[in-house]
Design a protein around this motif. Structure first.
Motif, PDB file in Angstrom:
ATOM      1  N   LEU B  48       0.836  -1.208   0.000  1.00  0.00           N
ATOM      2  CA  LEU B  48       0.000   0.000   0.000  1.00  0.00           C
ATOM      3  C   LEU B  48       0.867   1.253   0.000  1.00  0.00           C
ATOM      4  CD1 LEU B  48      -2.903  -0.961   2.410  1.00  0.00           C
ATOM      5  CD2 LEU B  48      -3.085  -0.390   0.001  1.00  0.00           C
ATOM      6  N   PRO B  58      -2.498   9.646  -1.595  1.00  0.00           N
ATOM      7  CA  PRO B  58      -2.101   9.620  -0.176  1.00  0.00           C
ATOM      8  C   PRO B  58      -3.070   8.861   0.713  1.00  0.00           C
ATOM      9  CG  PRO B  58      -2.075  11.855  -1.064  1.00  0.00           C
ATOM     10  CD  PRO B  58      -2.693  10.991  -2.103  1.00  0.00           C
ATOM     11  N   ALA B  59      -4.348   8.732   0.294  1.00  0.00           N
ATOM     12  CA  ALA B  59      -5.325   8.040   1.141  1.00  0.00           C
ATOM     13  C   ALA B  59      -4.905   6.597   1.396  1.00  0.00           C
ATOM     14  CB  ALA B  59      -6.703   8.072   0.491  1.00  0.00           C
ATOM     15  N   LEU B  60      -4.072   6.032   0.524  1.00  0.00           N
ATOM     16  CA  LEU B  60      -3.642   4.649   0.723  1.00  0.00           C
ATOM     17  C   LEU B  60      -2.774   4.520   1.968  1.00  0.00           C
ATOM     18  CD1 LEU B  60      -2.876   3.507  -2.901  1.00  0.00           C
ATOM     19  CD2 LEU B  60      -4.994   3.470  -1.607  1.00  0.00           C
ATOM     20  N   ILE B  61      -2.117   5.613   2.371  1.00  0.00           N
ATOM     21  CA  ILE B  61      -1.343   5.566   3.622  1.00  0.00           C
ATOM     22  C   ILE B  61      -2.299   5.393   4.795  1.00  0.00           C
ATOM     23  CG2 ILE B  61       0.350   6.786   5.038  1.00  0.00           C
ATOM     24  CD1 ILE B  61       1.275   8.234   2.585  1.00  0.00           C
ATOM     25  N   HIS B  62      -3.483   6.018   4.720  1.00  0.00           N
ATOM     26  CA  HIS B  62      -4.497   5.816   5.765  1.00  0.00           C
ATOM     27  C   HIS B  62      -4.914   4.360   5.816  1.00  0.00           C
ATOM     28  CE1 HIS B  62      -5.686  10.286   5.211  1.00  0.00           C
ATOM     29  NE2 HIS B  62      -4.652  10.141   6.016  1.00  0.00           N
ATOM     30  N   ALA B  63      -5.125   3.757   4.628  1.00  0.00           N
ATOM     31  CA  ALA B  63      -5.508   2.339   4.589  1.00  0.00           C
ATOM     32  C   ALA B  63      -4.413   1.488   5.234  1.00  0.00           C
ATOM     33  CB  ALA B  63      -5.767   1.899   3.151  1.00  0.00           C
TER      34      ALA B  63
END
Lengths: 99, 89, 310
Positions: B48, B58-63
């Protein structure tokens, strides 16, 4: 220069993932496999995260990535401790896993 | 060159995740399977992070953050056991 | 990237097959958890980070914990009997054949589908300024298709009511291995972090992937952490505060739709100036309701209490 460094770090991280996976597959018992796992968790993800953070291009994202790594090593050490304790306990009183 | 390295690293990680599945399937004990799941989780987090940079999302860092947080919950849920009753176990 | 996608598809099929053909419950559960990880990656590759977030929180996280908890609560020996393989016996064989035919037909249909389905999406993007939020997915969920989201909240509550009506919650009197203090420390370290991330995801839904469902699921994870580390447990009695919070999401959503009819002239239409605060209010009350419903689905009880409290 930064790009080269980042690429090197990412590839080194993947190397540790490789070592962890090979260890998970090849080591003879649960405890040695745990040992292999921590290599991937700590160093593999750490190097990879460092490389990715260099490429991320903003301090905010780099800090967020650092947080991911920090949480990962805390979670992994607790998880490994619990699983090792569990394996020790279950080993004493017979396998009840596949109930 | 960076893109090539990112793609190659992502492919390698997914390949390693696939290899780790052997331990998920073969076991032999429950602890082995859960260990393999933990490693798959860490590998997914690595993937991820790589994809977050590669796809500029960048939302993938949240995932990834959610995955590492929930990994500890999975281990906790696995090791909880029924309390021994009357010392018969 | 094509190589990555092909490998991902292959692993997904392998794990899906493993889920239905595993020889014991635990083996099926671990395969399912890894399937959740790969599904999240698939959503990433399909350019749907919202769904990747939801899959991370619900699919791989809460669902895995729920399945493992249920497995632990089963009496010893239960579930050890061999699960029949999909192709053994007439009925499983028929179901397998039916599913395969359906999958083939769907694939064919997908290939012949004309490229016009994106029209409604484009229309929604055109109207994004009027929605009160900058994130297209949130705009569709809370404004353009608000009715669907309200009913989804209803479905979640129905699932909870159905679970509670079974009236025979599995005994979850499991405990941790006694010799370690680490879980308590873990709870102290992680609880503030999970709460913060959950609230952040709800708030961030307005301008980046996230929103009430993802944030709510993470908040539910905070509750599950407290229960797993021995700080809280399910309670057979419920209180009015809990009930109010459970119903809150659907109530606020419906009331906001109804009360503004005199102003806007339509159900669930919001006046231009007020649309952003209304969105935030709805989003947060929905997230709370979702978090509590998921948490109570995990405990299988109508109430919650501190561990050991009567």
């Amino acid at each position: 220069m930064t790009t080269f460094l980042a690429c090197g770090l990412i590839l080194a991280g993947v190397g540790f993932y490789l070592a962890g996976t090979v260890g998970l597959l090849r080591f003879p018992d649960v405890y040695s496999r745990l040992h292999a796992l921590t290599k991937a968790d700590n160093t593999g993800l750490g190097l990879l995260a460092l490389g990715v953070a260099l490429l991320a291009g903003s301090p905010r994202l780099a800090l967020l990535i650092a947080l991911v790594w920090l949480v990962a090593i805390i979670a992994a050490s607790v998880a490994c401790h619990l699983i090792a304790g569990y394996a020790l306990q279950v080993g004493e009183c017979g396998d009840e896993d596949d109930r | 060159m960076t893109l090539l390295v990112l793609d190659a690293a992502a492919f390698m990680l997914l390949l390693l995740l696939g290899l780790g599945l052997i331990r998920v399937i073969a076991g032999p004990a429950g602890a082995d399977r859960i260990l393999a799941v933990q490693l798959s989780g860490t590998t997914t987090v690595g993937l991820l992070l790589l994809l977050a940079v590669r796809l500029e999302e960048p939302a993938l860092i949240h995932a990834a953050l959610l995955f590492v947080l929930f990994a500890a919950l999975l281990a906790l849920a696995f090791v909880r056991r029924a309390p021994p009753r009357g010392g018969d176990r | 990237m094509t190589a990555l996608d092909s490998l991902l598809a292959l692993l997904l099929l392998l794990l899906a097959a493993r889920c239905v053909s595993a020889r014991s419950l635990l083996q099926a559960i671990v395969a399912f958890i890894v399937l959740g990880l790969l599904l999240a990656l698939s959503w990433v590759r399909l350019e749907a980070p919202d769904l990747a977030l939801a899959e991370a929180a619900i699919g791989a996280g809460l669902l895995g914990v729920l399945l493992l908890g249920t497995w632990r609560s089963l009496p010893l020996g239960h579930g050890n009997e061999r699960i029949p393989l999909p192709w053994q016996g007439l009925r499983p064989a028929l179901i397998t054949t039916g599913c395969t035919v359906l999958a083939v037909l769907l694939t064919v249909a997908l290939h012949q589908h004309p490229e016009q389905a994106a029209m409604s999406g484009l229309a929604a993007l055109d109207q994004l300024d009027a929605a009160g939020v900058d994130q297209p997915v949130t705009a569709v969920l809370l404004n353009f298709r608000a009715y669907d989201t309200l009913l989804e909240m209803g479905v979640l509550l129905m699932a909870l009511i159905g679970t509670l009506m079974l009236d025979s919650p599995l005994p979850r009197d499991t405990e941790l291995p006694a010799r370690t203090m680490l879980p308590a420390t873990l709870a102290q370290l992680f609880l503030p972090l999970i709460l913060l991330i959950g609230l952040y995801l709800v708030w961030a839904g307005a301008y980046s992937p996230g929103g009430a469902f993802q944030g709510g699921a993470v908040l539910a994870g905070a509750g599950v952490l407290l229960i797993l580390t021995g700080f809280g447990e399910g309670d057979g009695r419920d209180g009015w505060v809990l009930r109010a919070l459970l119903a809150g999401g659907a109530l606020v959503f419906t009331l906001a739709g109804l009360l503004l009819i005199p102003v806007t002239g339509a159900f669930m239409a919001y006046p231009q100036g007020l649309v952003t605060p209304i969105m935030v209010l709805i989003e947060f009350s929905l997230a709370l309701s979702i978090a509590l419903s998921l948490l109570l689905l995990y405990t299988g009880t109508p109430g919650l209490r501190r561990r050991g409290e009567r």
